[in-house]
Design a protein around this motif. Structure first.
Motif, PDB file in Angstrom:
ATOM      1  N   HIS A   1     -11.314  47.154  74.163  1.00  0.00           N
ATOM      2  CA  HIS A   1     -11.196  47.336  75.613  1.00  0.00           C
ATOM      3  C   HIS A   1      -9.783  47.751  76.035  1.00  0.00           C
ATOM      4  CE1 HIS A   1      -9.699  43.114  75.679  1.00  0.00           C
ATOM      5  NE2 HIS A   1      -9.055  43.508  76.765  1.00  0.00           N
ATOM      6  N   TYR A   2      -8.764  47.528  75.176  1.00  0.00           N
ATOM      7  CA  TYR A   2      -7.414  47.985  75.523  1.00  0.00           C
ATOM      8  C   TYR A   2      -7.370  49.506  75.691  1.00  0.00           C
ATOM      9  CZ  TYR A   2      -4.245  44.010  75.612  1.00  0.00           C
ATOM     10  OH  TYR A   2      -3.562  42.879  75.995  1.00  0.00           O
ATOM     11  N   LEU A   3      -8.223  50.223  74.961  1.00  0.00           N
ATOM     12  CA  LEU A   3      -8.233  51.677  75.059  1.00  0.00           C
ATOM     13  C   LEU A   3      -8.826  52.151  76.384  1.00  0.00           C
ATOM     14  CD1 LEU A   3      -9.249  52.678  71.417  1.00  0.00           C
ATOM     15  CD2 LEU A   3      -6.970  52.575  72.427  1.00  0.00           C
ATOM     16  N   GLY A   4      -9.493  51.252  77.104  1.00  0.00           N
ATOM     17  CA  GLY A   4     -10.012  51.595  78.417  1.00  0.00           C
ATOM     18  C   GLY A   4      -9.007  51.378  79.530  1.00  0.00           C
ATOM     19  N   LYS A   5      -7.868  50.742  79.219  1.00  0.00           N
ATOM     20  CA  LYS A   5      -6.853  50.483  80.233  1.00  0.00           C
ATOM     21  C   LYS A   5      -6.141  51.780  80.614  1.00  0.00           C
ATOM     22  CE  LYS A   5      -5.838  45.669  78.949  1.00  0.00           C
ATOM     23  NZ  LYS A   5      -6.088  45.048  80.247  1.00  0.00           N
ATOM     24  N   GLU A   6      -5.953  51.965  81.911  1.00  0.00           N
ATOM     25  CA  GLU A   6      -5.299  53.181  82.392  1.00  0.00           C
ATOM     26  C   GLU A   6      -3.918  53.369  81.767  1.00  0.00           C
ATOM     27  OE1 GLU A   6      -6.180  55.671  84.139  1.00  0.00           O
ATOM     28  OE2 GLU A   6      -7.968  55.098  85.261  1.00  0.00           O
TER      29      GLU A   6
ATOM     30  N   ILE B   1      -1.058  54.851  68.974  1.00  0.00           N
ATOM     31  CA  ILE B   1      -0.868  55.845  70.033  1.00  0.00           C
ATOM     32  C   ILE B   1       0.618  56.142  70.233  1.00  0.00           C
ATOM     33  CG2 ILE B   1      -1.150  56.274  72.517  1.00  0.00           C
ATOM     34  CD1 ILE B   1      -3.744  54.656  72.362  1.00  0.00           C
ATOM     35  N   ILE B   2       1.458  55.094  70.149  1.00  0.00           N
ATOM     36  CA  ILE B   2       2.908  55.298  70.273  1.00  0.00           C
ATOM     37  C   ILE B   2       3.434  56.184  69.146  1.00  0.00           C
ATOM     38  CG2 ILE B   2       5.165  54.151  70.169  1.00  0.00           C
ATOM     39  CD1 ILE B   2       3.790  51.675  71.354  1.00  0.00           C
ATOM     40  N   ALA B   3       2.926  55.959  67.937  1.00  0.00           N
ATOM     41  CA  ALA B   3       3.538  56.566  66.748  1.00  0.00           C
ATOM     42  C   ALA B   3       2.850  57.834  66.269  1.00  0.00           C
ATOM     43  CB  ALA B   3       3.556  55.532  65.610  1.00  0.00           C
ATOM     44  N   MET B   4       1.685  58.185  66.795  1.00  0.00           N
ATOM     45  CA  MET B   4       0.925  59.312  66.278  1.00  0.00           C
ATOM     46  C   MET B   4       1.645  60.645  66.468  1.00  0.00           C
ATOM     47  SD  MET B   4      -1.915  59.460  69.349  1.00  0.00           S
ATOM     48  CE  MET B   4      -2.815  60.913  68.881  1.00  0.00           C
TER      49      MET B   4
ATOM     50  N   LEU C   1      -0.619  58.600  76.289  1.00  0.00           N
ATOM     51  CA  LEU C   1      -0.853  59.972  75.845  1.00  0.00           C
ATOM     52  C   LEU C   1      -0.247  60.966  76.827  1.00  0.00           C
ATOM     53  CD1 LEU C   1      -4.577  59.584  74.730  1.00  0.00           C
ATOM     54  CD2 LEU C   1      -2.622  59.911  73.221  1.00  0.00           C
ATOM     55  N   ALA C   2      -0.451  60.699  78.130  1.00  0.00           N
ATOM     56  CA  ALA C   2       0.110  61.596  79.147  1.00  0.00           C
ATOM     57  C   ALA C   2       1.632  61.558  79.132  1.00  0.00           C
ATOM     58  CB  ALA C   2      -0.419  61.203  80.527  1.00  0.00           C
ATOM     59  N   LEU C   3       2.196  60.356  78.960  1.00  0.00           N
ATOM     60  CA  LEU C   3       3.654  60.209  78.954  1.00  0.00           C
ATOM     61  C   LEU C   3       4.264  61.003  77.812  1.00  0.00           C
ATOM     62  CD1 LEU C   3       6.078  58.530  80.226  1.00  0.00           C
ATOM     63  CD2 LEU C   3       5.730  56.974  78.300  1.00  0.00           C
TER      64      LEU C   3
ATOM     65  N   PHE D   1       2.776  63.436  75.717  1.00  0.00           N
ATOM     66  CA  PHE D   1       2.392  64.818  75.461  1.00  0.00           C
ATOM     67  C   PHE D   1       2.270  65.660  76.734  1.00  0.00           C
ATOM     68  CE2 PHE D   1       0.197  62.284  72.007  1.00  0.00           C
ATOM     69  CZ  PHE D   1       1.226  62.462  71.101  1.00  0.00           C
ATOM     70  N   GLY D   2       2.546  65.044  77.890  1.00  0.00           N
ATOM     71  CA  GLY D   2       2.496  65.794  79.139  1.00  0.00           C
ATOM     72  C   GLY D   2       3.859  65.973  79.776  1.00  0.00           C
ATOM     73  N   ASN D   3       4.925  65.539  79.069  1.00  0.00           N
ATOM     74  CA  ASN D   3       6.285  65.625  79.611  1.00  0.00           C
ATOM     75  C   ASN D   3       7.217  66.157  78.532  1.00  0.00           C
ATOM     76  OD1 ASN D   3       5.997  64.140  82.347  1.00  0.00           O
ATOM     77  ND2 ASN D   3       5.068  62.723  80.882  1.00  0.00           N
ATOM     78  N   VAL D   4       7.985  67.156  78.864  1.00  0.00           N
ATOM     79  CA  VAL D   4       8.801  67.831  77.864  1.00  0.00           C
ATOM     80  C   VAL D   4       9.991  66.997  77.406  1.00  0.00           C
ATOM     81  CG1 VAL D   4      10.352  69.026  79.490  1.00  0.00           C
ATOM     82  CG2 VAL D   4       9.789  70.094  77.291  1.00  0.00           C
ATOM     83  N   MET D   5      10.437  66.014  78.234  1.00  0.00           N
ATOM     84  CA  MET D   5      11.683  65.330  77.887  1.00  0.00           C
ATOM     85  C   MET D   5      11.526  64.217  76.849  1.00  0.00           C
ATOM     86  SD  MET D   5      10.250  64.064  80.799  1.00  0.00           S
ATOM     87  CE  MET D   5      11.089  64.799  82.187  1.00  0.00           C
ATOM     88  N   PHE D   6      10.312  63.707  76.642  1.00  0.00           N
ATOM     89  CA  PHE D   6      10.172  62.565  75.746  1.00  0.00           C
ATOM     90  C   PHE D   6       9.938  62.958  74.291  1.00  0.00           C
ATOM     91  CE2 PHE D   6       8.903  60.457  79.805  1.00  0.00           C
ATOM     92  CZ  PHE D   6       9.965  59.566  79.839  1.00  0.00           C
ATOM     93  N   GLU D   7       9.026  63.885  74.041  1.00  0.00           N
ATOM     94  CA  GLU D   7       8.614  64.164  72.671  1.00  0.00           C
ATOM     95  C   GLU D   7       9.766  64.586  71.750  1.00  0.00           C
ATOM     96  OE1 GLU D   7       6.137  63.919  69.533  1.00  0.00           O
ATOM     97  OE2 GLU D   7       5.872  63.154  71.566  1.00  0.00           O
TER      98      GLU D   7
END
Length: 487
Positions: A175-180, A244-247, A186-188, A190-196
């Motif tokens: 159920h943790y994977l259902g948490k927003e 998810i953090i490390a993938m 994933l959005a943080l 792979f959706g932001n250029v400054m973090f990756e």
């Protein structure tokens, strides 16, 4: 299997999870117009009961567990009309045949089966469904954790279910994977250029993942003792967050690509043994103390006898791959903690060369930190260095926080139950947020190495008073490396 299932079959419908989470989630999906037309919910339990009696139980649960401003009598009546109750005991062929009659004529429009039962009933229930002719290419099955208690038993469960369902029909629930906020990782990334570009061993010093609970056994005595914090929390929730953090970045946002990258991380976890568990793990068990100003008893007192089960665990994990070599991941979880708290801390390395604080003057320069809070409130906080206002010739720096409260940023959006997302995806046949078999088995492979190490080292749980963040050895685990837990 792309059409939305028209029938939802719930086993364990009289249980606590169904009352607290599943039926309120179904209510919310109905309220938002997200359930298909002519939707049927077939609830099943071992208790003999008429449809109307069970429907009233559901309405009682909705009034108890939904927020006051969400409950609407008209919507509740609409949900009641969708519910049928059919008593079924695993192994009772006649009852499975009666269940099949309730669903007759609907199976070709899709059947989603949800097993909210003990894992020992997964295989008998699936076999009963097969004997009653309720499994075909339009049937999906969801299973609540735990999937086994070690790698061997996990394989037994997966083999039994896999003999009746193709892997793409099997939905293992965490159920943790259902948490927003977990999905927002994933959005943080792979959706932001400054973090990756900074998300690797070059820029990150260490990562912390904390899941603290203030509760004790809370009626879970029969399940929890002999299972413990490592199997109950680390094997599933915490390792899913870690993966998810490390993938690595998946090629696209689809179930296969995302889960392929997660399983690579899990297979890269460095196993432990009888020597490394002594320096890389801590076991604890709570004793009497105070939580939230209330006096509480110890684990053994709640249980009624002494036990070697851990209610707290702290681990220092290593991921042996190119991106994370040399970066420790510190995990800790426990019951009777000072606060209910789930969060991730990404601790960046200091700047390579400081131009501040020369001539013996202190600058206050600190490494940047990213905090991702999952519960109870949800936010993302980045600490950065800023010059303190003033006319001093010496530059004085202070930490300031860039805060994004997800609750405030999306104030117009209702905070959803994690199970709403998972049930909706199950009905639609989207397995992205569910756990694949190879993920489960990679998780158990690492967990088994720790358990075997504990047994080899004869490592018993250390005591900690309720209301504390575990034994003092948990503090030493991280402070030996010059870091400290974020409390």
């Amino acid at each position: 299997m792309t059409e939305q299932s028209a029938t939802f079959l719930l086993f364990g419908a009289t249980g606590d999870l169904a009352r607290r989470m599943i039926f309120p989630s179904l209510y919310n999906l109905l309220s938002d117009g997200l359930l298909p037309d002519d939707f049927l919910i077939v609830a099943s339990g071992r208790t003999e009961m008429e449809d109307d009696a069970f429907r009233e139980q559901v309405c009682t649960s909705l009034r108890e567990f939904l927020p006051g401003d969400r409950y609407d009598a008209q919507t509740a009546e609409k949900l009641k009309a969708m519910i049928a109750y059919q008593p079924v005991d695993a192994g009772n062929a006649a009852q499975f045949a009666a269940l099949a009659e309730r669903i007759d004529g609907r199976a070709e429009r899709g059947l989603s089966v949800y097993l909210s039962t003990p894992p020992s009933l997964f295989a008998p229930t699936a076999q009963g469904l097969a004997a009653a002719g309720l499994i075909d290419g339009n049937t999906r099955i969801a299973m609540e954790k735990p999937i086994g208690k070690d790698l061997a038993s996990s394989k037994e469960v997966n083999d039994a279910i896999g003999a009746l369902f193709a892997e793409e029909q099997i939905f293992r629930v965490d159920h943790y994977l259902g948490k927003e906020t977990v999905q927002n990782l994933l959005a943080l990334r792979f959706g932001n250029v400054m973090f990756e570009p900074l998300w690797n061993a070059t820029a990150i010093d260490h990562v912390q993942i904390t899941v603290g609970e203030t509760v004790g056994l809370e009626g879970r005595v029969s399940y929890y003792d002999g299972v413990g914090a490592l199997r109950d929390m680390v094997q599933n929730h915490m390792l899913q967050i870690l993966s998810i953090i490390a993938m690595e970045p998946p090629a696209r946002m689809d179930p296969t690509a995302v889960r392929d990258e997660k399983v690579k991380v899990l297979r890269s976890l460095r196993p432990m043994n009888g020597e490394t568990v002594k320096t890389h793990s801590v076991r604890g068990q709570y004793t009497p103390g105070a939580v939230g100003g209330q006096i509480v008893t110890g684990y053994a007192d709640e249980l009624g006898h002494a036990s070697g089960t851990e209610t707290f665990v702290a681990l220092k994990a290593h991921i042996d791959n190119w991106r994370w070599q040399g970066v420790p991941f510190y995990l800790r979880t426990g019951k009777r903690m000072p606060a209910r708290q789930s969060e991730i801390q990404i601790q960046f390395k200091p700047v390579r060369h400081s131009i501040f604080g020369r001539n013996g003057g202190g600058s206050g320069l600190e490494p940047n930190t990213l905090i991702i809070r999952l519960q109870p409130e949800e936010y993302i906080r980045l600490t950065i260095m800023s010059k303190r206002p003033g006319l001093e010739r010496q530059v004085h720096l202070e930490e300031v926080s860039l805060d994004v409260s997800l609750t405030a940023a999306f104030a117009g959006q209702r905070r959803r139950i994690a199970y709403e997302r998972l049930i909706l995806d199950l009905l639609a046949g989207d397995p992205t947020l569910f756990v694949r078999r190879d993920e489960v088995e990679a998780q158990w492979t690492w967990i088994d190495s720790i358990i075997e190490g504990w047994q080899e080292a004869n490592m018993k749980p250390a005591s900690y008073a309720s209301g504390n963040w575990g034994p003092s050895s948990a503090i030493a685990l991280i402070e030996r490396d010059g870091a400290s837990w974020h409390d």
